[in-house]
Write an enzyme that holds these catalytic residues in place. Structure first.
Site, PDB file in Angstrom:
ATOM      1  N   LYS A  67       0.832  -1.211   0.000  1.00  0.00           N
ATOM      2  CA  LYS A  67       0.000   0.000   0.000  1.00  0.00           C
ATOM      3  C   LYS A  67       0.866   1.261   0.000  1.00  0.00           C
ATOM      4  O   LYS A  67       0.610   2.196  -0.774  1.00  0.00           O
ATOM      5  CB  LYS A  67      -0.931  -0.016   1.226  1.00  0.00           C
ATOM      6  N   THR A  68       1.873   1.294   0.842  1.00  0.00           N
ATOM      7  CA  THR A  68       2.776   2.452   0.869  1.00  0.00           C
ATOM      8  C   THR A  68       3.522   2.585  -0.448  1.00  0.00           C
ATOM      9  O   THR A  68       3.674   3.691  -0.986  1.00  0.00           O
ATOM     10  CB  THR A  68       3.769   2.316   2.032  1.00  0.00           C
ATOM     11  N   ASP A 112      -0.703   6.628   6.631  1.00  0.00           N
ATOM     12  CA  ASP A 112      -0.706   5.190   6.873  1.00  0.00           C
ATOM     13  C   ASP A 112      -1.488   4.893   8.153  1.00  0.00           C
ATOM     14  O   ASP A 112      -1.541   5.717   9.062  1.00  0.00           O
ATOM     15  CB  ASP A 112       0.730   4.686   6.998  1.00  0.00           C
ATOM     16  N   THR A 161      -5.141  -1.353   7.302  1.00  0.00           N
ATOM     17  CA  THR A 161      -5.297  -2.806   7.368  1.00  0.00           C
ATOM     18  C   THR A 161      -6.649  -3.181   7.977  1.00  0.00           C
ATOM     19  O   THR A 161      -6.992  -4.355   8.020  1.00  0.00           O
ATOM     20  CB  THR A 161      -4.180  -3.421   8.230  1.00  0.00           C
ATOM     21  N   ARG A 220       6.397  -8.445   1.457  1.00  0.00           N
ATOM     22  CA  ARG A 220       7.290  -8.085   2.567  1.00  0.00           C
ATOM     23  C   ARG A 220       7.909  -9.325   3.194  1.00  0.00           C
ATOM     24  O   ARG A 220       9.113  -9.353   3.489  1.00  0.00           O
ATOM     25  CB  ARG A 220       6.512  -7.293   3.626  1.00  0.00           C
TER      26      ARG A 220
END
Length: 342
Positions: A67-68, A112, A161, A220
């Site tokens: 997302k980032t 975020d 999230t 990740r």
């Protein structure tokens, strides 16, 4: 003086991730999430053609899916500046005012974990997102007064999230909501190939595939695992990360060929053997495992449910036939006798 062990491999090359970041900088270097990328590319292209600021965007999904990274790719594609912060950091309306007044027309503000914004800050965002103004209260009591600040037309990109924890008024002010899903193994392999080329070490297709299928569909995790496998191969004196090397390295971390780690297996074993396949409440399962309820529910269960090992039922958590076959237990016992009563 003891003779130093020399490893004739590229694996012991010093890592230079500061100079070459692993995050992709454009849509073309971002594998997977094809439908989300297509929507975002259309939005960005239309904004550029009209020379207008982007509309507000909400990116949701499990942690580690990019997302980032997507927020920064959007900023690069649009050719605008991006200012990044997180929900828990913004504690006072003055903090938000400082961020917004420092923007220029068309800039992007990325927040975020936006679901963790305090309610008072959310209310300030309403007018900022719709009318591009914020009202700041000065003084208190009888002498209190407010001033209205005009702010540039900006784009807010929120990442979360837990989309369900965002209040309905805030959620409705986003022009587009995009949910990121777990990645296919083939997409993770492309990500790992890029990571290997950036970090400059050798890995064959078998080694990359082995890491990808154990990465729980999350880039990740995949990037973290490939670093571990590289360290393992370097210490063991291997020149190249092959399938056997990757398998041995990940087995040392108790990650099996299906991507399940030690706690995943403990959860399934508890359901199948301790509770003999019966439906189990979350609190009882947490006590049996010695783990927090929130950790089980938010960290481990999503992947187990996604992969078909676990079910959430009104009676409690139940292991599926797939989990039973994995542990060589009959499916009739695994699904529990009480389900056959209804």
């Amino acid at each position: 003086m003891p003779k130093e062990r020399l490893i004739s491999s590229e694996l012991n090359r010093r890592e230079e991730t500061i100079e070459v970041p692993l995050r992709p900088q454009c849509f073309e270097d971002f594998p997977g999430q094809d439908r989300v990328k297509e929507r975002l590319q259309i939005v960005v292209s239309a904004s550029k053609e009209r020379n207008e600021p982007l509309g507000h965007l909400l990116l949701s999904g499990p942690p580690g899916l990019g997302k980032t990274t997507l927020a920064y790719i959007i900023a690069n594609a649009r050719g605008t500046n991006i200012k990044s912060t997180s929900g828990p950091v913004i504690e006072k309306p003055g903090d938000l005012a400082g961020l917004l007044t420092g923007l220029e027309t068309g800039d992007i503000l990325f927040i975020d974990e936006i679901h963790r914004l305090p309610m008072a800050i959310e209310e300030y965002l309403y007018s900022a997102m719709e009318d591009f103004v914020i009202d700041i209260m000065l003084d208190q009591g009888a002498g209190a007064r407010s001033i209205r600040l005009n702010i540039p037309h900006f784009c807010l990109i929120g990442a979360t999230t837990r989309q369900g924890r965002i209040s309905a008024p805030l959620r409705s002010r986003f022009g587009m909501s995009c949910r990121l899903d777990y990645y296919r193994a083939s997409d993770l392999e492309k990500i790992l190939q890029r990571t290997v080329s950036i970090l400059k070490f050798e890995a064959d297709a078998g080694g990359i595939a082995e890491i990808a299928k154990r990465s729980r569909g999350t880039p990740r995790i995949a990037n973290n695992l490939v670093r571990w496998v590289r360290d393992y191969a370097q210490v063991k004196g291997q020149k190249c990360i092959a399938a056997e090397v990757a398998s041995a390295a990940l087995t040392m971390l108790d990650i099996d060929e299906f991507g399940l780690d030690e706690m995943d297996n403990r959860i399934l074993e508890a359901l199948l053997f301790k509770f003999n396949g019966r439906a189990v409440g979350l609190k009882s399962l947490a006590v049996a495992l010695g783990e927090e309820e929130d950790t089980i529910e938010e960290v481990y269960e999503p992947f187990l449910i996604q992969e078909g090992y676990l079910l959430r039922t009104p009676q409690g958590r139940v292991a599926t036939d797939k989990a039973a076959k994995r542990f060589h237990k009959s499916s009739a016992t695994a699904t529990g006798k009480q389900q056959t009563l209804f």
